[in-house]
Design a protein around this motif. Structure first.
Motif, short mmCIF file in Angstrom:
data_model
loop_
_atom_site.label_atom_id
_atom_site.label_comp_id
_atom_site.label_asym_id
_atom_site.label_seq_id
_atom_site.Cartn_x
_atom_site.Cartn_y
_atom_site.Cartn_z
N LEU A 116 0.91 -1.22 -0.03
CA LEU A 116 -0.03 -0.05 0.12
C LEU A 116 0.72 1.11 0.14
O LEU A 116 0.44 2.28 -0.69
CB LEU A 116 -0.89 0.07 1.23
CG LEU A 116 -2.19 -0.83 1.19
CD1 LEU A 116 -2.67 -1.17 2.63
CD2 LEU A 116 -3.05 -0.93 -0.09
N ARG A 117 1.82 1.32 0.76
CA ARG A 117 2.74 2.45 0.79
C ARG A 117 3.30 2.67 -0.49
O ARG A 117 3.50 3.65 -0.98
CB ARG A 117 3.77 2.16 1.73
CG ARG A 117 3.45 2.45 3.31
CD ARG A 117 4.48 2.17 4.10
NE ARG A 117 4.19 2.39 5.70
CZ ARG A 117 3.79 3.32 6.27
NH1 ARG A 117 3.93 4.54 5.58
NH2 ARG A 117 3.50 3.17 7.27
N SER A 118 3.73 1.66 -1.41
CA SER A 118 4.60 1.71 -2.58
C SER A 118 3.43 2.22 -3.46
O SER A 118 3.77 3.06 -4.39
CB SER A 118 5.11 0.51 -2.99
OG SER A 118 4.23 -0.56 -3.17
N ALA A 119 2.26 1.67 -3.55
CA ALA A 119 1.14 2.24 -4.47
C ALA A 119 0.84 3.55 -4.18
O ALA A 119 0.64 4.50 -5.10
CB ALA A 119 -0.19 1.24 -4.25
N LEU A 120 0.74 4.11 -2.85
CA LEU A 120 0.28 5.49 -2.67
C LEU A 120 1.57 6.17 -2.72
O LEU A 120 1.47 7.66 -2.69
CB LEU A 120 -0.13 5.57 -1.25
CG LEU A 120 -1.61 4.90 -0.86
CD1 LEU A 120 -1.99 4.90 0.29
CD2 LEU A 120 -2.83 5.38 -2.10
N GLY A 121 2.91 6.02 -2.87
CA GLY A 121 3.95 6.80 -2.99
C GLY A 121 4.45 7.39 -1.58
O GLY A 121 4.87 8.41 -1.46
N VAL A 122 3.86 6.84 -0.49
CA VAL A 122 4.13 7.16 0.81
C VAL A 122 5.73 6.51 1.41
O VAL A 122 5.70 5.50 1.24
CB VAL A 122 3.06 6.79 1.93
CG1 VAL A 122 3.48 7.27 3.17
CG2 VAL A 122 1.96 7.41 1.45
N ALA A 123 6.43 7.19 1.97
CA ALA A 123 7.71 6.76 2.38
C ALA A 123 7.35 6.03 3.64
O ALA A 123 6.62 6.26 4.58
CB ALA A 123 8.55 7.83 2.68
N ALA A 124 8.28 4.79 4.01
CA ALA A 124 7.95 4.05 4.95
C ALA A 124 8.75 4.61 5.98
O ALA A 124 9.76 5.44 5.95
CB ALA A 124 8.69 2.58 4.88
N PRO A 125 8.15 4.47 7.37
CA PRO A 125 8.81 5.14 8.57
C PRO A 125 10.24 4.58 8.65
O PRO A 125 10.71 3.50 8.20
CB PRO A 125 8.16 4.66 9.50
CG PRO A 125 7.52 3.32 9.22
CD PRO A 125 7.22 3.52 7.85
N THR A 126 11.06 5.49 9.43
CA THR A 126 12.23 5.05 9.55
C THR A 126 12.60 4.06 10.67
O THR A 126 11.66 3.73 11.43
CB THR A 126 13.05 6.28 10.26
OG1 THR A 126 12.75 6.39 11.63
CG2 THR A 126 13.15 7.34 9.46
N THR A 127 13.62 3.13 10.31
CA THR A 127 13.73 1.91 11.46
C THR A 127 13.79 2.21 12.96
O THR A 127 12.97 1.40 13.53
CB THR A 127 15.09 1.11 11.13
OG1 THR A 127 16.28 1.94 11.21
CG2 THR A 127 14.99 0.76 9.69
N ALA A 128 14.28 3.33 13.16
CA ALA A 128 14.17 3.66 14.80
C ALA A 128 12.81 4.02 15.22
O ALA A 128 12.46 3.64 16.34
CB ALA A 128 15.16 4.66 14.93
N ALA A 129 12.09 4.47 14.57
CA ALA A 129 10.60 4.88 14.60
C ALA A 129 9.86 3.65 14.66
O ALA A 129 9.17 3.49 15.68
CB ALA A 129 10.09 6.06 13.77
N ALA A 130 10.05 2.81 13.66
CA ALA A 130 9.28 1.48 13.59
C ALA A 130 9.73 0.53 14.67
O ALA A 130 8.92 0.04 15.09
CB ALA A 130 9.68 1.11 12.22
N ASP A 131 11.05 0.57 15.09
CA ASP A 131 11.14 -0.15 16.23
C ASP A 131 10.56 0.20 17.66
O ASP A 131 10.34 -0.60 18.13
CB ASP A 131 12.86 -0.28 16.42
CG ASP A 131 13.52 -1.09 15.40
OD1 ASP A 131 12.63 -2.02 14.61
OD2 ASP A 131 14.68 -0.80 15.06
#
Length: 89
Positions: free
Chosen positions: A63-78
């Protein structure tokens, strides 16, 4: 004579099957059988949860790639991701 032999063999077979089923049921109803069943169920639930988490992550990436939204950074995701059950073992 053959009829008697047939019914004797059928009776012996039914008796053996019944004894084996009763023995198996007694083993499953005991504490060890109950512990084994609960362990298998909890492992199945944990495996299902892991598969669900990985599928959710894959779908979110799609969904992120289809909408062109950047994935959250790994520190924020962790920091935002809760610890999984398997990592606590």
């Amino acid at each position: 004579m053959i009829r008697r032999a047939f019914w004797l063999a059928a009776g012996i077979t039914i008796g053996v099957v019944a004894v084996r089923k009763v023995t198996q049921a007694k083993a499953n109803l005991g504490p060890e059988g109950l512990n084994r069943a609960v362990g298998q169920i909890s492992d199945s639930i944990a495996d299902f949860a892991d598969a669900l988490r990985s599928a959710m992550t894959e779908r979110e990436d799609d969904l992120r790639s289809a909408l062109g939204v950047a994935a959250p950074t790994t520190a924020a995701a962790d920091a935002a991701a809760p610890a999984t059950r398997r990592s606590l073992r």
